[in-house]
Scaffold this motif. Sequence first.
Motif, PDB file in Angstrom:
ATOM      1  N   HIS A   1     -11.685   6.279  10.608  1.00  0.00           N
ATOM      2  CA  HIS A   1     -13.030   6.513  11.150  1.00  0.00           C
ATOM      3  C   HIS A   1     -13.908   5.263  11.111  1.00  0.00           C
ATOM      4  CE1 HIS A   1     -15.448   6.516   7.457  1.00  0.00           C
ATOM      5  NE2 HIS A   1     -14.599   7.342   6.880  1.00  0.00           N
ATOM      6  N   ALA A   2     -13.475   4.190  10.438  1.00  0.00           N
ATOM      7  CA  ALA A   2     -14.313   2.991  10.355  1.00  0.00           C
ATOM      8  C   ALA A   2     -13.563   1.726  10.757  1.00  0.00           C
ATOM      9  CB  ALA A   2     -14.870   2.836   8.936  1.00  0.00           C
ATOM     10  N   ILE A   3     -12.412   1.476  10.153  1.00  0.00           N
ATOM     11  CA  ILE A   3     -11.738   0.183  10.348  1.00  0.00           C
ATOM     12  C   ILE A   3     -11.041   0.108  11.697  1.00  0.00           C
ATOM     13  CG2 ILE A   3     -10.056  -1.424   9.381  1.00  0.00           C
ATOM     14  CD1 ILE A   3     -10.609  -0.040   6.645  1.00  0.00           C
ATOM     15  N   ARG A   4     -10.266   1.127  12.046  1.00  0.00           N
ATOM     16  CA  ARG A   4      -9.591   1.102  13.346  1.00  0.00           C
ATOM     17  C   ARG A   4     -10.586   1.002  14.507  1.00  0.00           C
ATOM     18  NH1 ARG A   4      -4.445   2.417  14.826  1.00  0.00           N
ATOM     19  NH2 ARG A   4      -3.999   3.300  12.758  1.00  0.00           N
ATOM     20  N   PRO A   5     -11.680   1.778  14.524  1.00  0.00           N
ATOM     21  CA  PRO A   5     -12.639   1.636  15.630  1.00  0.00           C
ATOM     22  C   PRO A   5     -13.251   0.240  15.739  1.00  0.00           C
ATOM     23  CG  PRO A   5     -12.987   3.711  14.508  1.00  0.00           C
ATOM     24  CD  PRO A   5     -12.007   2.935  13.677  1.00  0.00           C
ATOM     25  N   MET A   6     -13.470  -0.434  14.613  1.00  0.00           N
ATOM     26  CA  MET A   6     -14.048  -1.770  14.673  1.00  0.00           C
ATOM     27  C   MET A   6     -13.137  -2.729  15.422  1.00  0.00           C
ATOM     28  SD  MET A   6     -15.209  -4.380  11.625  1.00  0.00           S
ATOM     29  CE  MET A   6     -13.544  -4.989  11.322  1.00  0.00           C
ATOM     30  N   PHE A   7     -11.841  -2.698  15.109  1.00  0.00           N
ATOM     31  CA  PHE A   7     -10.925  -3.609  15.801  1.00  0.00           C
ATOM     32  C   PHE A   7     -10.647  -3.165  17.229  1.00  0.00           C
ATOM     33  CE2 PHE A   7      -9.964  -4.821  11.385  1.00  0.00           C
ATOM     34  CZ  PHE A   7     -10.101  -6.196  11.518  1.00  0.00           C
ATOM     35  N   THR A   8     -10.720  -1.874  17.483  1.00  0.00           N
ATOM     36  CA  THR A   8     -10.600  -1.402  18.864  1.00  0.00           C
ATOM     37  C   THR A   8     -11.763  -1.929  19.698  1.00  0.00           C
ATOM     38  OG1 THR A   8      -9.430   0.600  18.167  1.00  0.00           O
ATOM     39  CG2 THR A   8     -10.468   0.643  20.335  1.00  0.00           C
ATOM     40  N   TYR A   9     -12.961  -1.943  19.114  1.00  0.00           N
ATOM     41  CA  TYR A   9     -14.120  -2.506  19.808  1.00  0.00           C
ATOM     42  C   TYR A   9     -13.887  -3.975  20.134  1.00  0.00           C
ATOM     43  CZ  TYR A   9     -18.779  -4.367  20.623  1.00  0.00           C
ATOM     44  OH  TYR A   9     -19.849  -5.016  21.180  1.00  0.00           O
ATOM     45  N   LEU A  10     -13.214  -4.704  19.239  1.00  0.00           N
ATOM     46  CA  LEU A  10     -12.915  -6.119  19.473  1.00  0.00           C
ATOM     47  C   LEU A  10     -11.727  -6.306  20.414  1.00  0.00           C
ATOM     48  CD1 LEU A  10     -13.448  -7.459  15.827  1.00  0.00           C
ATOM     49  CD2 LEU A  10     -14.948  -7.815  17.803  1.00  0.00           C
ATOM     50  N   ARG A  11     -11.219  -5.198  20.965  1.00  0.00           N
ATOM     51  CA  ARG A  11     -10.126  -5.189  21.950  1.00  0.00           C
ATOM     52  C   ARG A  11      -8.807  -5.685  21.385  1.00  0.00           C
ATOM     53  NH1 ARG A  11      -9.869  -7.549  26.384  1.00  0.00           N
ATOM     54  NH2 ARG A  11     -10.979  -9.463  25.874  1.00  0.00           N
ATOM     55  N   ALA A  12      -8.653  -5.593  20.064  1.00  0.00           N
ATOM     56  CA  ALA A  12      -7.373  -5.922  19.447  1.00  0.00           C
ATOM     57  C   ALA A  12      -6.401  -4.755  19.656  1.00  0.00           C
ATOM     58  CB  ALA A  12      -7.557  -6.188  17.958  1.00  0.00           C
ATOM     59  N   VAL A  13      -5.108  -5.037  19.485  1.00  0.00           N
ATOM     60  CA  VAL A  13      -4.087  -3.996  19.543  1.00  0.00           C
ATOM     61  C   VAL A  13      -3.828  -3.541  18.105  1.00  0.00           C
ATOM     62  CG1 VAL A  13      -1.712  -3.447  20.198  1.00  0.00           C
ATOM     63  CG2 VAL A  13      -3.066  -5.025  21.597  1.00  0.00           C
ATOM     64  N   VAL A  14      -4.449  -2.434  17.716  1.00  0.00           N
ATOM     65  CA  VAL A  14      -4.331  -1.957  16.342  1.00  0.00           C
ATOM     66  C   VAL A  14      -3.054  -1.141  16.212  1.00  0.00           C
ATOM     67  CG1 VAL A  14      -5.494  -0.802  14.445  1.00  0.00           C
ATOM     68  CG2 VAL A  14      -6.842  -1.844  16.279  1.00  0.00           C
ATOM     69  N   LEU A  15      -2.206  -1.511  15.265  1.00  0.00           N
ATOM     70  CA  LEU A  15      -0.898  -0.882  15.136  1.00  0.00           C
ATOM     71  C   LEU A  15      -1.021   0.573  14.691  1.00  0.00           C
ATOM     72  CD1 LEU A  15       0.894  -3.878  13.454  1.00  0.00           C
ATOM     73  CD2 LEU A  15       0.999  -3.179  15.839  1.00  0.00           C
ATOM     74  N   PRO A  16      -0.061   1.410  15.080  1.00  0.00           N
ATOM     75  CA  PRO A  16      -0.141   2.838  14.746  1.00  0.00           C
ATOM     76  C   PRO A  16      -0.200   3.120  13.254  1.00  0.00           C
ATOM     77  CG  PRO A  16       1.522   2.463  16.448  1.00  0.00           C
ATOM     78  CD  PRO A  16       1.096   1.113  15.958  1.00  0.00           C
ATOM     79  N   THR A  17       0.570   2.379  12.466  1.00  0.00           N
ATOM     80  CA  THR A  17       0.631   2.644  11.030  1.00  0.00           C
ATOM     81  C   THR A  17      -0.416   1.830  10.291  1.00  0.00           C
ATOM     82  OG1 THR A  17       2.999   3.140  11.113  1.00  0.00           O
ATOM     83  CG2 THR A  17       2.073   2.599   8.960  1.00  0.00           C
ATOM     84  N   ALA A  18      -1.359   2.531   9.665  1.00  0.00           N
ATOM     85  CA  ALA A  18      -2.324   1.901   8.761  1.00  0.00           C
ATOM     86  C   ALA A  18      -1.866   2.174   7.331  1.00  0.00           C
ATOM     87  CB  ALA A  18      -3.718   2.463   9.004  1.00  0.00           C
ATOM     88  N   VAL A  19      -2.178   1.262   6.425  1.00  0.00           N
ATOM     89  CA  VAL A  19      -1.658   1.357   5.057  1.00  0.00           C
ATOM     90  C   VAL A  19      -2.818   1.476   4.075  1.00  0.00           C
ATOM     91  CG1 VAL A  19      -0.263   0.251   3.277  1.00  0.00           C
ATOM     92  CG2 VAL A  19       0.367  -0.005   5.690  1.00  0.00           C
ATOM     93  N   PHE A  20      -2.770   2.522   3.241  1.00  0.00           N
ATOM     94  CA  PHE A  20      -3.772   2.705   2.196  1.00  0.00           C
ATOM     95  C   PHE A  20      -3.066   2.750   0.844  1.00  0.00           C
ATOM     96  CE2 PHE A  20      -6.315   5.118  -0.773  1.00  0.00           C
ATOM     97  CZ  PHE A  20      -7.564   4.528  -0.624  1.00  0.00           C
ATOM     98  N   ALA A  21      -3.646   2.078  -0.145  1.00  0.00           N
ATOM     99  CA  ALA A  21      -3.069   2.054  -1.486  1.00  0.00           C
ATOM    100  C   ALA A  21      -4.106   2.492  -2.501  1.00  0.00           C
ATOM    101  CB  ALA A  21      -2.557   0.657  -1.823  1.00  0.00           C
ATOM    102  N   ALA A  22      -3.774   3.527  -3.267  1.00  0.00           N
ATOM    103  CA  ALA A  22      -4.581   3.990  -4.387  1.00  0.00           C
ATOM    104  C   ALA A  22      -3.954   3.475  -5.674  1.00  0.00           C
ATOM    105  CB  ALA A  22      -4.644   5.512  -4.382  1.00  0.00           C
ATOM    106  N   PRO A  23      -4.659   3.545  -6.806  1.00  0.00           N
ATOM    107  CA  PRO A  23      -4.102   3.016  -8.068  1.00  0.00           C
ATOM    108  C   PRO A  23      -2.735   3.593  -8.425  1.00  0.00           C
ATOM    109  CG  PRO A  23      -6.442   3.450  -8.325  1.00  0.00           C
ATOM    110  CD  PRO A  23      -6.071   3.986  -6.976  1.00  0.00           C
ATOM    111  N   GLU A  24      -2.513   4.860  -8.131  1.00  0.00           N
ATOM    112  CA  GLU A  24      -1.236   5.475  -8.504  1.00  0.00           C
ATOM    113  C   GLU A  24      -0.056   5.002  -7.659  1.00  0.00           C
ATOM    114  OE1 GLU A  24      -3.564   8.544  -5.968  1.00  0.00           O
ATOM    115  OE2 GLU A  24      -3.978   7.058  -7.551  1.00  0.00           O
ATOM    116  N   ASP A  25      -0.344   4.226  -6.596  1.00  0.00           N
ATOM    117  CA  ASP A  25       0.735   3.711  -5.739  1.00  0.00           C
ATOM    118  C   ASP A  25       1.374   2.447  -6.297  1.00  0.00           C
ATOM    119  OD1 ASP A  25       0.623   5.643  -3.636  1.00  0.00           O
ATOM    120  OD2 ASP A  25      -1.237   4.695  -2.941  1.00  0.00           O
ATOM    121  N   TRP A  26       0.834   1.912  -7.404  1.00  0.00           N
ATOM    122  CA  TRP A  26       1.331   0.660  -7.964  1.00  0.00           C
ATOM    123  C   TRP A  26       1.980   0.897  -9.321  1.00  0.00           C
ATOM    124  CZ3 TRP A  26       1.046  -3.127  -4.532  1.00  0.00           C
ATOM    125  CH2 TRP A  26       0.023  -3.122  -3.585  1.00  0.00           C
ATOM    126  N   SER A  27       2.937   0.069  -9.623  1.00  0.00           N
ATOM    127  CA  SER A  27       3.524   0.056 -10.963  1.00  0.00           C
ATOM    128  C   SER A  27       3.905  -1.377 -11.285  1.00  0.00           C
ATOM    129  CB  SER A  27       4.760   0.958 -11.041  1.00  0.00           C
ATOM    130  OG  SER A  27       5.371   0.874 -12.316  1.00  0.00           O
TER     131      SER A  27
END
Length: 207
Positions: A130-156
Amino acid sequence: MSVRTIAVVSAGLSQPSSTRLLADQLAAATRDALAGYGEQVTLHPVELREYAHDIVNHLLTGFPSEPLRQVLEQVTGADGLIAVTPIFNASYSGLFKSFFDLVDAEALGGRPVLVAATGGTARHSLALEHAIRPMFTYLRAVVLPTAVFAAPEDWSGGTAQGALRTRIERAAAELAGQVHRSAPSAGPADPFALTTDFAQLLRPDHP
């Protein structure tokens, strides 16, 4: 063998930073995926906290410092972009947004961009859509389908685990494929370049 450039922008504020860690792992996976296509890769890591004062000064004066100018040219002249921000109050960080406010609205047109974010809870992952993808779409970039989010529990121990590792590899493969299929970047546009040669300018019928 061609050489491709990938700009890796991270907006983490702390050191060490999980945002920078995610950016580095995405960059390494992208480099490995492009190597599978027989291409060499030059990575340009950009840690925005190092340019925070320069970014603010540019916003106030309209002129970049020399180090910031070079960074902007690296980002706009790269074949692909990895952009990673921490999430604060359900959106990108102010430092991240301020930097991309300095990028010319046409400079990233058609450029493949992998977006990623870190946050204290998985609920923040919606900010990617809702925030990051629309910003780059406005800049006419080709935003890739897969976005990556990492929470603390995703790391070891500083290593991506399980589903995060899978998302990193999938997103990196998408970026590598898009970069491989694209023509090499011509680099940043020269704002002082003439679009019309002198012979045309001197013609009597030139407007």
